[in-house]
Design an enzyme around this catalytic site. Structure first.
Site, PDB file in Angstrom:
ATOM      1  N   ASN A 118       0.819  -1.224   0.000  1.00 17.04           N
ATOM      2  CA  ASN A 118       0.000   0.000   0.000  1.00 17.04           C
ATOM      3  C   ASN A 118       0.852   1.272   0.000  1.00 17.04           C
ATOM      4  O   ASN A 118       0.393   2.337   0.394  1.00 17.04           O
ATOM      5  CB  ASN A 118      -0.988  -0.009   1.176  1.00 17.04           C
ATOM      6  CG  ASN A 118      -0.310  -0.255   2.505  1.00 17.04           C
ATOM      7  OD1 ASN A 118       0.893  -0.118   2.617  1.00 17.04           O
ATOM      8  ND2 ASN A 118      -1.082  -0.612   3.519  1.00 17.04           N
ATOM      9  N   ARG A 257       2.946   6.503  11.808  1.00 22.73           N
ATOM     10  CA  ARG A 257       2.313   5.962  13.017  1.00 22.73           C
ATOM     11  C   ARG A 257       2.096   7.114  13.984  1.00 22.73           C
ATOM     12  O   ARG A 257       2.997   7.939  14.208  1.00 22.73           O
ATOM     13  CB  ARG A 257       3.197   4.899  13.683  1.00 22.73           C
ATOM     14  CG  ARG A 257       3.182   3.547  12.989  1.00 22.73           C
ATOM     15  CD  ARG A 257       1.807   2.864  13.029  1.00 22.73           C
ATOM     16  NE  ARG A 257       1.760   1.626  12.286  1.00 22.73           N
ATOM     17  CZ  ARG A 257       1.289   1.502  11.037  1.00 22.73           C
ATOM     18  NH1 ARG A 257       0.821   2.546  10.389  1.00 22.73           N
ATOM     19  NH2 ARG A 257       1.258   0.320  10.458  1.00 22.73           N
ATOM     20  N   GLN A 286      -6.007   3.542  18.438  1.00 23.88           N
ATOM     21  CA  GLN A 286      -6.956   3.321  17.341  1.00 23.88           C
ATOM     22  C   GLN A 286      -7.952   2.242  17.727  1.00 23.88           C
ATOM     23  O   GLN A 286      -7.511   1.181  18.147  1.00 23.88           O
ATOM     24  CB  GLN A 286      -6.201   2.904  16.067  1.00 23.88           C
ATOM     25  CG  GLN A 286      -5.351   4.026  15.506  1.00 23.88           C
ATOM     26  CD  GLN A 286      -4.799   3.744  14.107  1.00 23.88           C
ATOM     27  OE1 GLN A 286      -4.094   4.538  13.563  1.00 23.88           O
ATOM     28  NE2 GLN A 286      -5.123   2.621  13.517  1.00 23.88           N
ATOM     29  N   HIS A 310      -7.756   6.104  10.141  1.00 24.06           N
ATOM     30  CA  HIS A 310      -6.644   5.405   9.482  1.00 24.06           C
ATOM     31  C   HIS A 310      -7.157   4.665   8.231  1.00 24.06           C
ATOM     32  O   HIS A 310      -7.690   3.567   8.338  1.00 24.06           O
ATOM     33  CB  HIS A 310      -6.050   4.400  10.479  1.00 24.06           C
ATOM     34  CG  HIS A 310      -4.780   3.756  10.020  1.00 24.06           C
ATOM     35  ND1 HIS A 310      -4.016   2.975  10.852  1.00 24.06           N
ATOM     36  CD2 HIS A 310      -4.134   3.753   8.831  1.00 24.06           C
ATOM     37  CE1 HIS A 310      -2.955   2.534  10.196  1.00 24.06           C
ATOM     38  NE2 HIS A 310      -3.018   2.978   8.948  1.00 24.06           N
TER      39      HIS A 310
HETATM   40  P1  NAD Z   1      10.274   1.057   4.572  1.00 22.44           P
HETATM   41  O1  NAD Z   1      10.767   0.002   5.486  1.00 22.44           O
HETATM   42  O2  NAD Z   1      10.377   0.847   3.106  1.00 22.44           O
HETATM   43  O3  NAD Z   1      11.001   2.452   4.893  1.00 22.44           O
HETATM   44  C1  NAD Z   1      11.124   2.960   6.173  1.00 22.44           C
HETATM   45  C2  NAD Z   1      12.333   3.890   6.191  1.00 22.44           C
HETATM   46  O4  NAD Z   1      12.367   4.543   7.455  1.00 22.44           O
HETATM   47  C3  NAD Z   1      13.658   3.143   6.032  1.00 22.44           C
HETATM   48  O5  NAD Z   1      14.413   3.731   5.006  1.00 22.44           O
HETATM   49  C4  NAD Z   1      14.325   3.316   7.384  1.00 22.44           C
HETATM   50  O6  NAD Z   1      15.735   3.356   7.328  1.00 22.44           O
HETATM   51  C5  NAD Z   1      13.718   4.629   7.841  1.00 22.44           C
HETATM   52  N1  NAD Z   1      13.839   4.833   9.282  1.00 22.44           N
HETATM   53  C6  NAD Z   1      13.655   3.964  10.297  1.00 22.44           C
HETATM   54  N2  NAD Z   1      13.890   4.550  11.468  1.00 22.44           N
HETATM   55  C7  NAD Z   1      14.232   5.835  11.203  1.00 22.44           C
HETATM   56  C8  NAD Z   1      14.589   6.931  12.022  1.00 22.44           C
HETATM   57  N3  NAD Z   1      14.693   6.812  13.347  1.00 22.44           N
HETATM   58  N4  NAD Z   1      14.857   8.092  11.410  1.00 22.44           N
HETATM   59  C9  NAD Z   1      14.807   8.210  10.060  1.00 22.44           C
HETATM   60  N5  NAD Z   1      14.492   7.196   9.235  1.00 22.44           N
HETATM   61  C10 NAD Z   1      14.195   6.022   9.811  1.00 22.44           C
HETATM   62  O7  NAD Z   1       8.766   1.309   5.000  1.00 22.44           O
HETATM   63  P2  NAD Z   1       7.609   2.002   4.155  1.00 22.44           P
HETATM   64  O8  NAD Z   1       6.931   0.995   3.295  1.00 22.44           O
HETATM   65  O9  NAD Z   1       8.135   3.243   3.547  1.00 22.44           O
HETATM   66  O10 NAD Z   1       6.585   2.352   5.333  1.00 22.44           O
HETATM   67  C11 NAD Z   1       6.966   3.216   6.387  1.00 22.44           C
HETATM   68  C12 NAD Z   1       5.928   3.182   7.490  1.00 22.44           C
HETATM   69  O11 NAD Z   1       4.727   3.781   7.027  1.00 22.44           O
HETATM   70  C13 NAD Z   1       5.491   1.774   7.911  1.00 22.44           C
HETATM   71  O12 NAD Z   1       6.392   1.168   8.800  1.00 22.44           O
HETATM   72  C14 NAD Z   1       4.150   2.048   8.542  1.00 22.44           C
HETATM   73  O13 NAD Z   1       4.305   2.352   9.908  1.00 22.44           O
HETATM   74  C15 NAD Z   1       3.642   3.277   7.793  1.00 22.44           C
HETATM   75  N6  NAD Z   1       2.508   2.939   6.898  1.00 22.44           N
HETATM   76  C16 NAD Z   1       1.314   3.557   7.107  1.00 22.44           C
HETATM   77  C17 NAD Z   1       0.219   3.221   6.327  1.00 22.44           C
HETATM   78  C18 NAD Z   1      -1.120   3.894   6.502  1.00 22.44           C
HETATM   79  O14 NAD Z   1      -2.138   3.356   6.056  1.00 22.44           O
HETATM   80  N7  NAD Z   1      -1.180   5.062   7.099  1.00 22.44           N
HETATM   81  C19 NAD Z   1       0.342   2.254   5.317  1.00 22.44           C
HETATM   82  C20 NAD Z   1       1.603   1.695   5.094  1.00 22.44           C
HETATM   83  C21 NAD Z   1       2.679   2.030   5.911  1.00 22.44           C
END
Ligand code: NAD
Length: 359
Positions: A118, A257, A286, A310
């Protein structure tokens, strides 16, 4: 095997719209498949209180647990200890912070998610959220539907995105896609903060600059978008102290989050005008309680609140992808085939993903 899924109730909407796959009613479309393979499939929305996980009884016999971030069934260390048969947790979606990942490592329970399922859905929501804050859309829309017409009240706090500095905290799958989508807006600069640098080619293609110090990063941005997972290193990261380093009147978008931000500190910053606005779809609890400060906060000029429930990662398109991805993960598991490495957050006894903090 016993497979337990914790999904949200879709009620009338789920009966009328079978593509709402992530609901209790439509069961991720997995029942026929699982039963044809001789597995037992239990689906519930129960995730809170003494009966949490339907449950403790069911949970104790569950082999595979499926949850979604949209209705997070918190799998705590304590609950995990009772789930004696549990071998695999599958997140139907992206973001597995509702599972105690360190406990899963200790107990050798695998945590898998449908990575990428997603990410476009969320990147599009981020774009929408940035635009609705910067352009002061919400109060304008409120005027339209309530019979008012006072352009100056809206325009006094409306801007163009062109010429602004936009930065993503986290430049993984979603953060990178947000940067790509921002390119045609002719921003002044695109920045990112991540402990992992983007691949050189990707960084060049979007023309983004990495800033390695968080305070320096936020102090340069007109808009900050949060796209990192929730883990020990990001919980409460955006709080009163860090907010003081933001540009006065910056906009903040968080679809990652809710708990990455301190809810009270963000609401206070919006109310005082220190932040011009905050938008997102994720909440620290949530469903969010009716009196959650993010429901009612407004900036001093009456706008600045772009919150929704959400849903960004659960469009009908996304639901199809994460339901199919969940089935594929289950098939791989039952047939002893390797999982797509990008889907493995915790393997047997160790973290496989580098996204949940530097270790
Ligand atoms: P991903 O794993 O591809 O990318 C996450 C990035 O965050 C990585 O590059 C990682 O190095 C970086 N990161 C981790 N800790 C960090 C920090 N302390 N400071 C800076 N960067 C940091 O994940 P993604 O697919 O891009 O998704 C990211 C997040 O989005 C998910 O973990 C989830 O919590 C959230 N998400 C939300 C929804 C929604 O419906 N709202 C849907 C999908 C994902």
């Amino acid at each position: 095997m016993k497979v337990l899924a914790i999904l949200y109730n879709g009620f009338k909407a789920a009966k009328a719209e079978p593509r709402l796959l992530g609901t209790v009613e439509n069961e991720l479309g997995l029942r026929a498949y699982l039963e044809s393979q001789g597995h037992e499939y239990i689906v519930t929305s129960s995730k809170e209180g003494p009966d949490s996980y339907g449950l403790t009884d069911v949970c104790s016999q569950t082999d595979i647990l499926i949850t979604t971030p949209f209705h997070p069934g918190y799998l705590t260390k304590e609950l995990m200890a009772k789930a004696k048969n549990l071998k695999v947790c599958v997140t139907a979606g992206v973001g597995s912070d509702h599972v105690d990942l360190n406990a899963a490592v200790d107990r050798k329970i695998q945590v898998l998610e449908v990575s990428g399922s997603n990410v476009v859905s969320v990147a599009e929501q981020v774009m929408m959220s940035i635009l609705l804050l910067v352009r002061n859309f919400v109060p304008a829309h409120e005027q339209a539907i309530s019979g008012q017409w006072q352009v100056s009240d809206i325009a006094r706090n409306a801007f163009d995105l062109e010429g602004k500095v936009v930065g993503t905290l986290g430049a993984g799958r979603i953060g990178h896609r947000v940067l790509q989508r921002l390119v045609p807006f002719n921003t002044k600069e695109l920045l990112y903060f991540d402990y992992k640098a983007l691949p050189e080619e990707a960084e060049k293609a979007v023309g983004a600059r990495r800033v390695e110090d968080l305070k320096e990063f936020v102090s340069q941005c007109d808009v900050v978008t949060v796209n990192a997972p929730l883990h020990e290193g990001t919980k409460g990261l955006i709080n009163k102290d860090l907010l003081q380093h933001f540009k006065p009147g910056a906009w903040l978008v968080n679809t990652a989050r809710g708990a990455i931000c301190n809810a009270d500190d963000v609401a206070a910053a919006v109310k005082s005008g220190q932040l011009r606005g905050y938008a997102g779809d994720v909440w620290n609890v949530q469903p969010a309680p009716a009196d959650h400060p993010w429901r009612s906060m407004r900036n001093p000029l009456g706008g600045g609140n772009g919150m929704t429930p959400h849903y960004s990662g659960t469009t009908l398109d996304a639901q199809q992808r994460y339901a199919e991805g969940t089935k594929k993960i289950l098939q791989n598991y039952f047939e002893n085939k390797p999982q797509d490495p990008g889907n493995v957050i915790v393997g047997v006894g160790k973290y496989e993903s580098a996204s949940y903090g530097q270790r």
